[in-house]
Design an enzyme around this catalytic site. Structure first.
Site, mmCIF file in Angstrom:
data_model
loop_
_atom_site.group_PDB
_atom_site.id
_atom_site.type_symbol
_atom_site.label_atom_id
_atom_site.label_comp_id
_atom_site.label_asym_id
_atom_site.label_seq_id
_atom_site.Cartn_x
_atom_site.Cartn_y
_atom_site.Cartn_z
ATOM 1 N N CYS A 3 18.245 2.632 22.142
ATOM 2 C CA CYS A 3 17.055 2.964 21.328
ATOM 3 C C CYS A 3 16.976 4.308 21.405
ATOM 4 O O CYS A 3 16.960 5.124 22.238
ATOM 5 C CB CYS A 3 15.865 2.111 21.707
ATOM 6 S SG CYS A 3 15.839 0.471 21.559
ATOM 7 N N ARG A 52 22.004 6.259 19.120
ATOM 8 C CA ARG A 52 21.553 5.236 20.239
ATOM 9 C C ARG A 52 21.239 3.865 19.938
ATOM 10 O O ARG A 52 20.881 3.258 20.848
ATOM 11 C CB ARG A 52 19.947 5.965 20.929
ATOM 12 C CG ARG A 52 20.411 7.620 21.106
ATOM 13 C CD ARG A 52 19.034 8.092 21.635
ATOM 14 N NE ARG A 52 18.535 7.449 22.806
ATOM 15 C CZ ARG A 52 18.760 7.889 24.002
ATOM 16 N NH1 ARG A 52 19.671 9.012 24.362
ATOM 17 N NH2 ARG A 52 18.210 7.262 25.333
ATOM 18 N N TRP A 108 18.472 -0.588 19.405
ATOM 19 C CA TRP A 108 19.487 -1.288 19.998
ATOM 20 C C TRP A 108 19.055 -2.626 20.674
ATOM 21 O O TRP A 108 18.333 -2.326 21.829
ATOM 22 C CB TRP A 108 20.423 -0.580 21.077
ATOM 23 C CG TRP A 108 21.867 -1.264 21.438
ATOM 24 C CD1 TRP A 108 22.926 -1.094 20.736
ATOM 25 C CD2 TRP A 108 21.954 -1.920 22.523
ATOM 26 N NE1 TRP A 108 23.860 -1.497 21.368
ATOM 27 C CE2 TRP A 108 23.265 -2.311 22.378
ATOM 28 C CE3 TRP A 108 21.199 -2.477 23.589
ATOM 29 C CZ2 TRP A 108 23.755 -3.358 23.479
ATOM 30 C CZ3 TRP A 108 21.858 -3.319 24.523
ATOM 31 C CH2 TRP A 108 23.243 -3.800 24.323
ATOM 32 N N ASN A 134 11.394 2.901 24.343
ATOM 33 C CA ASN A 134 13.012 2.853 24.587
ATOM 34 C C ASN A 134 12.856 2.255 26.135
ATOM 35 O O ASN A 134 12.203 3.081 27.233
ATOM 36 C CB ASN A 134 13.460 3.889 24.487
ATOM 37 C CG ASN A 134 14.996 4.291 25.157
ATOM 38 O OD1 ASN A 134 15.835 2.938 25.423
ATOM 39 N ND2 ASN A 134 15.540 5.171 25.699
ATOM 40 N N GLY A 135 13.373 1.310 26.478
ATOM 41 C CA GLY A 135 13.567 0.566 27.724
ATOM 42 C C GLY A 135 13.253 -0.777 27.995
ATOM 43 O O GLY A 135 13.643 -1.289 26.967
ATOM 44 N N GLU A 178 41.967 5.425 28.386
ATOM 45 C CA GLU A 178 40.899 6.142 27.843
ATOM 46 C C GLU A 178 41.425 5.907 26.425
ATOM 47 O O GLU A 178 40.581 5.588 25.203
ATOM 48 C CB GLU A 178 40.603 7.454 28.201
ATOM 49 C CG GLU A 178 39.879 8.096 27.265
ATOM 50 C CD GLU A 178 38.377 7.708 27.029
ATOM 51 O OE1 GLU A 178 38.034 6.692 27.681
ATOM 52 O OE2 GLU A 178 37.955 8.191 25.928
ATOM 53 N N LYS A 230 39.392 3.709 23.003
ATOM 54 C CA LYS A 230 38.974 4.314 21.793
ATOM 55 C C LYS A 230 39.263 3.630 20.663
ATOM 56 O O LYS A 230 38.522 3.150 19.969
ATOM 57 C CB LYS A 230 39.604 5.604 21.594
ATOM 58 C CG LYS A 230 38.732 6.938 22.544
ATOM 59 C CD LYS A 230 37.592 7.451 22.211
ATOM 60 C CE LYS A 230 36.714 6.740 23.011
ATOM 61 N NZ LYS A 230 36.266 7.155 24.313
ATOM 62 N N GLU A 258 36.913 0.373 20.736
ATOM 63 C CA GLU A 258 35.658 0.537 20.306
ATOM 64 C C GLU A 258 35.438 0.810 18.776
ATOM 65 O O GLU A 258 34.633 0.523 18.262
ATOM 66 C CB GLU A 258 35.023 1.486 21.221
ATOM 67 C CG GLU A 258 35.380 2.642 21.533
ATOM 68 C CD GLU A 258 34.510 3.672 22.347
ATOM 69 O OE1 GLU A 258 33.543 3.168 22.768
ATOM 70 O OE2 GLU A 258 34.896 4.690 22.835
ATOM 71 N N HIS A 315 54.334 -7.977 35.418
ATOM 72 C CA HIS A 315 53.687 -8.959 36.456
ATOM 73 C C HIS A 315 52.690 -9.888 35.461
ATOM 74 O O HIS A 315 51.882 -10.569 35.981
ATOM 75 C CB HIS A 315 52.934 -8.404 37.610
ATOM 76 C CG HIS A 315 54.089 -7.858 38.437
ATOM 77 N ND1 HIS A 315 54.703 -8.164 39.243
ATOM 78 C CD2 HIS A 315 54.162 -6.398 38.490
ATOM 79 C CE1 HIS A 315 55.609 -7.486 40.104
ATOM 80 N NE2 HIS A 315 55.033 -6.019 39.380
ATOM 81 N N LYS A 369 25.097 4.677 22.473
ATOM 82 C CA LYS A 369 25.794 5.885 23.155
ATOM 83 C C LYS A 369 25.236 5.773 24.558
ATOM 84 O O LYS A 369 26.050 6.223 25.548
ATOM 85 C CB LYS A 369 25.366 7.238 22.395
ATOM 86 C CG LYS A 369 26.222 8.506 23.271
ATOM 87 C CD LYS A 369 26.757 9.311 22.217
ATOM 88 C CE LYS A 369 27.752 10.286 22.912
ATOM 89 N NZ LYS A 369 28.936 9.938 23.156
HETATM 90 C C1 F6R Z 1 33.177 5.268 25.160
HETATM 91 C C2 F6R Z 1 31.631 5.687 25.885
HETATM 92 C C3 F6R Z 1 31.241 4.844 26.844
HETATM 93 C C4 F6R Z 1 30.685 5.804 28.035
HETATM 94 C C5 F6R Z 1 29.841 5.156 29.055
HETATM 95 C C6 F6R Z 1 29.343 5.968 30.008
HETATM 96 O O1 F6R Z 1 33.722 5.888 24.280
HETATM 97 O O2 F6R Z 1 31.186 6.628 25.311
HETATM 98 O O3 F6R Z 1 32.192 4.067 27.465
HETATM 99 O O4 F6R Z 1 31.521 6.642 28.412
HETATM 100 O O5 F6R Z 1 28.892 4.400 28.371
HETATM 101 O O6 F6R Z 1 28.468 6.984 29.519
HETATM 102 P P1 F6R Z 1 27.985 8.262 30.198
HETATM 103 O O7 F6R Z 1 29.078 9.047 30.473
HETATM 104 O O8 F6R Z 1 26.870 8.743 29.537
HETATM 105 O O9 F6R Z 1 27.503 7.777 31.640
#
Ligand code: F6R
Length: 616
Positions: free
Chosen positions: A2, A30, A79, A105-106, A485, A489, A492, A508, A611
């Site tokens: 949010c 967000r 969100w 937000n929360g 990683e 990407k 997601e 395995h 995010k």
């Molecule tokens: C993936 C992504 C998330 C963040 C995770 C941690 O692209 O962005 O997996 O890496 O939510 O977020 P931070 O780094 O802000 O703690």
């Protein structure tokens, strides 16, 4: 999760709706389940809200169209947690009289009991959210004769949980109250003209470069161009330091790129060069702490966790002590019995606001003698308040929901610490260390060269993989972090199913999925694992797998076994395998980006994601 935004101004001839709309649009990363704006004019509140994404809502109900003359507005992008993403559950939420509006937000943990209490008193609720109890609580305290500020404080004292909130009142055209506990909140000041509040700085970056960062248990009274802060617990005044934001204004804009994600991938060389300039003393502090620690843990979530896997590999090489990487959500469960005095916990978080990372280090700090070192991209973020030492990476604001440039700068920061440890321990010659630094210094130009010359090879692969829904990303050694990683990407952003795995371990179990044409992406820098990886490539090829490999320019052996390759520039002795997690990752980020586009998906707004994950 949010985003909230607020503005109060004394400027004439401005469209308050437009400022609020643009502010909240800059926070859309967000959450994008619904959006809403409230303005105040002539002792009345005007609310527009709807479910869906901001641009769609704008077409439907024109979020910028509010009565002329209105000088304050609050806005929210959601969100969904409590209650489905519907119009009724969208913020702002109002009290029974429609005179008190709030964006939040929360999560208010005790909302069920408060809602029952308020319903019994006759309050009517219109949503399923936890948030809606707050305006009703304030309404009750105002009815009891309290002024708005005291009513807000009393209401917040009844709430358990986390909040960043902004409140406006139909009868108070000249002020907004905001408060924070556990969720981020920053105040922007355009002296004597306008004041803003937001979940994150980019929301008001084009409007002002001056801000205050709010702490937990603080309340602020916003008036046009000024702000006063109070402690919620005892109502005393607080003096706070005004900060100047260093980021450039275009950091919050797309600047000609179609998406923030693409822009941020192209910003990686710049972000790395800036991060190379992190103050030496900060790196030395981290190195000393690690050197003297008895046990070392590194904790993070998502992309930051994968950066920690790469980083721990590099540090371990020079430190000669094992570093345990523990996902932040499991940190307390796994370490309940074994966190010792003289342990060091490194926390990695782009936002510095990930609740599980914060919880992990808060818990760790309770143990006597434990030190917390954190690496974040956001100055003043919550994580920094629980840390003994902090390094702020210099990636600049990252707006795309998928982390890209911040991953590179996190790995780089950990590599800088590793090299400092090498110097401290004198285990490498001066010449050797110089070579490592040269290689690290060359990572931005390697990425630049890749982005200038190799993007077509990535796009070509997209065409071959267009119909595929399942992928393996395999590697050995340090490149397992890259595989995980890169796979994350694609998962997601492009909604493909991927498994990022150790190439050796894949036989395995996972190998049983391989059929003719099953796509397997091998990350194959020519390091000490290369010869063994050839064996793994052959195993998968023998079972009909379609082999796509990421190799360096001069590669021959794995290239020969592959159906397609992406080649990473390898400029003479300035390339080093140890830093391949930095130089190889842009290729996989672009693979995800262009795959998303080819499937008509918006890479900046992946399904169900936000995010900043501020709920457990
Ligand atoms: C993936 C992504 C998330 C963040 C995770 C941690 O692209 O962005 O997996 O890496 O939510 O977020 P931070 O780094 O802000 O703690």
């Amino acid at each position: 999760m949010c985003g909230i935004f607020g503005v109060i101004t004394n400027q004439k001839d401005i469209s308050i709706g437009k400022i609020a709309f643009e502010g909240i649009k800059r926070l859309e990363y967000r959450g994008y389940d619904s959006c809403g704006i409230v303005t105040q004019f002539n002792s009345k509140l005007y609310v527009k809200k709807e479910s869906g994404r901001i641009d769609e809502i704008q077409k439907k109900i024109n979020l910028t169209d509010f009565p002329n003359g209105s000088k304050l507005a609050l806005a929210h992008t959601r969100w969904a947690t409590h209650g489905a993403p519907t119009k009724n559950n969208s913020h702002p939420h109002l009290d029974c009289s429609g005179e008190i509006a709030i964006v939040h937000n929360g999560i208010i943990d005790n909302f069920i009991e408060l809602r029952k209490e308020l319903t019994d008193k006759g309050h009517i609720f219109k949503s399923d959210t936890d948030t809606e109890i707050i305006p009703h609580l304030i309404e009750d305290f105002i009815k009891d004769g309290l002024n708005l500020k005291d009513a807000v404080i009393r209401a917040l004292k009844r709430c358990r949980g986390a909040y960043a909130i902004a409140i406006c009142y139909a009868k108070s055209p000249d002020l907004i109250f905001v408060a924070r506990k556990g969720s981020p909140l920053v105040i922007g000041i355009d002296q004597d003209r306008a004041t803003y509040c937001a979940s994150d700085i980019p929301a008001f970056l084009p409007l002002t470069r001056y801000c205050y960062i709010m702490d937990d248990d603080e309340l602020a009274k916003l008036e046009a161009g000024k702000v006063s802060f109070f402690n919620i617990n005892d109502d005393t005044r607080i003096e706070k330091e005004l900060q100047e934001i260093e980021w450039s204004i275009d950091a919050a804009e797309k600047g000609g790129y179609e998406h923030f994600m693409l822009k941020e991938i192209y910003e990686e060389p710049m972000a790395l060069r800036r991060t190379m300039k992190i103050h030496k003393d900060q790196i030395i502090n981290f190195a000393n702490e690690l050197w003297s620690a008895s046990n070392i843990y590194i904790t993070a979530a998502g992309t930051s966790f994968y950066a920690s896997l790469a980083g721990k590999y590099i540090i371990t090489k020079f430190l000669g002590k094992y570093i345990h990487a523990v996902e932040c959500s499991e940190f307390k469960n796994e370490l309940a019995e074994c966190l010792r005095e003289n342990s060091v916990v490194i926390a990695l978080s782009q936002s510095g606001e990930t609740i599980d990372t914060i919880d992990a280090i808060r818990w760790a700090k309770r143990k006597k003698g434990v030190k917390v070192l954190s690496i974040t991209n956001v100055v003043g973020s919550t994580i920094t308040r629980y840390s003994d030492h902090v390094i702020v990476t210099r990636a600049g604001p990252e707006i795309g929901v998928a982390a890209t440039k911040t991953y590179c700068t996190q790995v780089l920061t950990l590599a800088l610490i590793a090299l400092e440890i090498a110097k401290l321990r004198k285990i490498e010659s001066f010449e050797e260390i110089k070579k490592y630094y040269e290689a690290l210094n060359s990572t931005p130009s390697i990425i630049e060269e890749f982005l200038e010359t190799k993007v077509d090879s990535v796009k070509k692969i997209i065409r071959c993989l267009d119909k595929e829904h399942n992928f393996f990303f395999l590697a050995r050694g340090i490149s397992i972090a890259t595989a995980k990683e890169g796979g994350l990407k694609l998962k997601e952003i492009a909604c493909r199913f991927i498994e990022g795995y150790s190439a050796a371990h894949a036989k395995h179990g996972p190998i049983s999925l391989v059929r003719d044409g099953f796509p397997i992406i091998f990350i194959a820098p020519p390091d000490e694992t290369y010869e063994r990886l050839i064996g793994n490539v052959m195993e998968f090829k023998a079972r009909g797998g379609k082999i796509i490999s990421l190799v360096v320019e001069s590669d021959e052996k794995i290239t020969e076994l592959s159906d397609i390759t992406i080649r990473i520039p390898q400029p003479g002795d300035r390339y080093h395998n140890l830093f391949s997690p930095i130089t190889f990752i842009p290729a996989l980020q672009l693979l995800a980006y262009y795959t998303a586009l080819s499937h008509g998906l918006d890479p900046d707004k992946p399904l169900n994601l936000s995010k900043t994950v501020t709920v457990h």
